[in-house]
Design an enzyme around this catalytic site. Structure first.
Site, short mmCIF file in Angstrom:
data_model
loop_
_atom_site.label_atom_id
_atom_site.label_comp_id
_atom_site.label_asym_id
_atom_site.label_seq_id
_atom_site.Cartn_x
_atom_site.Cartn_y
_atom_site.Cartn_z
CG HIS A 140 -2.69 -36.25 -34.17
ND1 HIS A 140 -3.65 -35.90 -33.24
CD2 HIS A 140 -1.82 -35.20 -34.20
CE1 HIS A 140 -3.37 -34.69 -32.77
NE2 HIS A 140 -2.27 -34.26 -33.33
CG ASN A 191 -5.75 -31.53 -31.05
OD1 ASN A 191 -5.35 -31.31 -29.91
ND2 ASN A 191 -4.93 -31.74 -32.05
P1 NAD Z 1 6.91 -26.51 -36.52
O1 NAD Z 1 6.64 -25.11 -36.95
O2 NAD Z 1 7.79 -26.75 -35.33
O3 NAD Z 1 7.55 -27.33 -37.76
C1 NAD Z 1 7.05 -27.31 -39.04
C2 NAD Z 1 8.23 -27.45 -40.00
O4 NAD Z 1 7.73 -27.73 -41.32
C3 NAD Z 1 9.08 -26.16 -40.11
O5 NAD Z 1 10.42 -26.48 -39.78
C4 NAD Z 1 8.92 -25.77 -41.56
O6 NAD Z 1 10.09 -25.17 -42.12
C5 NAD Z 1 8.64 -27.12 -42.21
N1 NAD Z 1 8.07 -27.08 -43.56
C6 NAD Z 1 7.17 -26.23 -44.08
N2 NAD Z 1 6.90 -26.59 -45.36
C7 NAD Z 1 7.64 -27.69 -45.64
C8 NAD Z 1 7.79 -28.54 -46.78
N3 NAD Z 1 7.11 -28.32 -47.90
N4 NAD Z 1 8.65 -29.59 -46.70
C9 NAD Z 1 9.32 -29.83 -45.57
N5 NAD Z 1 9.22 -29.07 -44.46
C10 NAD Z 1 8.39 -28.02 -44.50
O7 NAD Z 1 5.50 -27.18 -36.33
P2 NAD Z 1 5.12 -28.53 -35.54
O8 NAD Z 1 4.65 -28.18 -34.18
O9 NAD Z 1 6.23 -29.52 -35.71
O10 NAD Z 1 3.83 -29.00 -36.35
C11 NAD Z 1 3.94 -29.76 -37.54
C12 NAD Z 1 2.64 -30.50 -37.77
O11 NAD Z 1 2.40 -31.37 -36.66
C13 NAD Z 1 1.42 -29.60 -37.91
O12 NAD Z 1 0.53 -30.17 -38.82
C14 NAD Z 1 0.85 -29.63 -36.50
O13 NAD Z 1 -0.52 -29.35 -36.47
C15 NAD Z 1 1.13 -31.07 -36.12
N6 NAD Z 1 1.15 -31.34 -34.69
C16 NAD Z 1 1.70 -30.44 -33.81
C17 NAD Z 1 1.72 -30.73 -32.45
C18 NAD Z 1 2.35 -29.77 -31.47
O14 NAD Z 1 2.24 -30.01 -30.27
N7 NAD Z 1 3.03 -28.74 -31.91
C19 NAD Z 1 1.19 -31.93 -31.98
C20 NAD Z 1 0.64 -32.86 -32.90
C21 NAD Z 1 0.63 -32.53 -34.25
#
Ligand code: NAD
Length: 284
Positions: A140, A191
């Site tokens: 994470h 979180n």
């Molecule tokens: P985001 O919406 O910016 O990006 C997610 C991406 O995944 C999108 O571009 C989408 O098109 C793509 N996607 C969906 N299905 C897919 C697949 N089968 N293969 C490849 N790509 C695919 O979201 P994010 O903020 O980058 O979050 C992504 C992950 O990271 C989530 O699990 C989130 O909980 C986690 N996360 C987010 C944060 C944050 O601050 N936003 C921090 C730590 C962890």
């Protein structure tokens, strides 16, 4: 097995940041999203971050070129076939992640570790979508990935010691500090602490106790946090935060009901107030 090539699934906010730090650490990276425009946006975000680093004198133009040269963007899942380690950063949705892990399990070599960057979801549940749950782990990162120093390494029920050790080592090679989360609970450490903070802030705002601006100011100046809860929710993405809160309510609600923790009660009844007596939580 030596890790040379890293697969990153998802080119969004987190995926492109993870791809960047991996390439900066010298790894070849394949970053996959579902549509060209998402891949292109991800590559643009990396380019723009590195350009700013060059402008600030933190990076040479030649280094930027080399880092970008190590990242291949793609929409083809098949391009992850020969990677040595995978970090999944797709949308925070259990069904989507399980489907992704099922496919990753089919196409990558058996010994490859499959890590998920989920913010809250069960590592164990994701891991059993594969035939290698012992090599599935939580990894994470925090947003913005190139700047935030922590990586939580989370054990699922089946995750073995070798997987934890390799993942921890890789995070360190990316220049990160790590902590190990020994049990697979919703939200892990950060979180688990952050979401109740958000919920209390929202409740204060909804009850008209203070404006969002004043709550943010209170936290910045009164707790010395760099950001207030509303500013931070906007930075993290309210859609992602919503998904985490929803998951917490479905999986953790009973535990989140506020009661006085028995350890806190015991500590105070015993006069172990901390600062003044020097006997607080750490001598408990
Ligand atoms: P985001 O919406 O910016 O990006 C997610 C991406 O995944 C999108 O571009 C989408 O098109 C793509 N996607 C969906 N299905 C897919 C697949 N089968 N293969 C490849 N790509 C695919 O979201 P994010 O903020 O980058 O979050 C992504 C992950 O990271 C989530 O699990 C989130 O909980 C986690 N996360 C987010 C944060 C944050 O601050 N936003 C921090 C730590 C962890």
């Amino acid at each position: 097995m030596e890790i040379r090539k890293i697969g990153v699934l998802g080119a969004g906010l987190m995926g492109n940041g993870i791809a960047q730090v991996a390439a900066q650490a010298g790894y070849d990276v394949v970053m996959r999203d579902i549509e060209d425009r998402f891949v292109e946006n991800g590559l643009k975000a990396i380019d723009s971050f590195l350009t700013k680093s060059v402008e600030k004198g933190k990076l040479k133009e030649e280094e930027k070129r080399q880092i970008l040269g190590r990242i291949k963007g793609t929409t083809e899942m098949e391009d992850l076939r020969d990677v040595d380690f995978v970090i999944e950063a797709v949308t925070e949705n259990m069904d989507l992640k399980k489907e992704a892990f099922r496919t990753l399990d089919e196409i990558t070599r058996k010994e490859v570790i499959l890590a998920t960057n989920t913010s809250s979801l069960s590592i164990t549940e994701i891991s059993v979508a594969t035939k290698r749950p012992e090599r599935v782990v939580g990894m994470h990162f925090f947003n913005p990935v190139p700047l935030m120093r922590l990586v939580e390494v989370i054990r699922g029920f089946y995750t073995n010691d070798q997987t934890v050790a390799t993942t921890t080592d890789l995070a360190k090679r990316f220049g990160k500090e790590t902590i190990e989360v020994k049990k697979d609970i919703p939200g892990f450490i950060v979180n688990r602490l952050l979401i109740p903070h958000f919920l209390e802030a929202i409740s204060l705002y909804e009850n008209g106790i203070a404006s969002k601006e004043d709550i943010d100011k209170a936290v910045r100046l009164g707790l010395n946090y760099p950001m207030g809860p509303f500013e931070l929710m906007d930075l993290l993405g309210n859609d992602t935060t919503y998904a985490i809160i929803d998951y917490f309510f479905n999986n953790l609600n009973k535990e989140l009901k506020w009661t006085m923790p028995y350890t806190m009660r015991a500590l105070v009844k015993a006069g172990r107030f901390g600062r003044k007596t020097k006997k607080g939580w750490y001598e408990y």
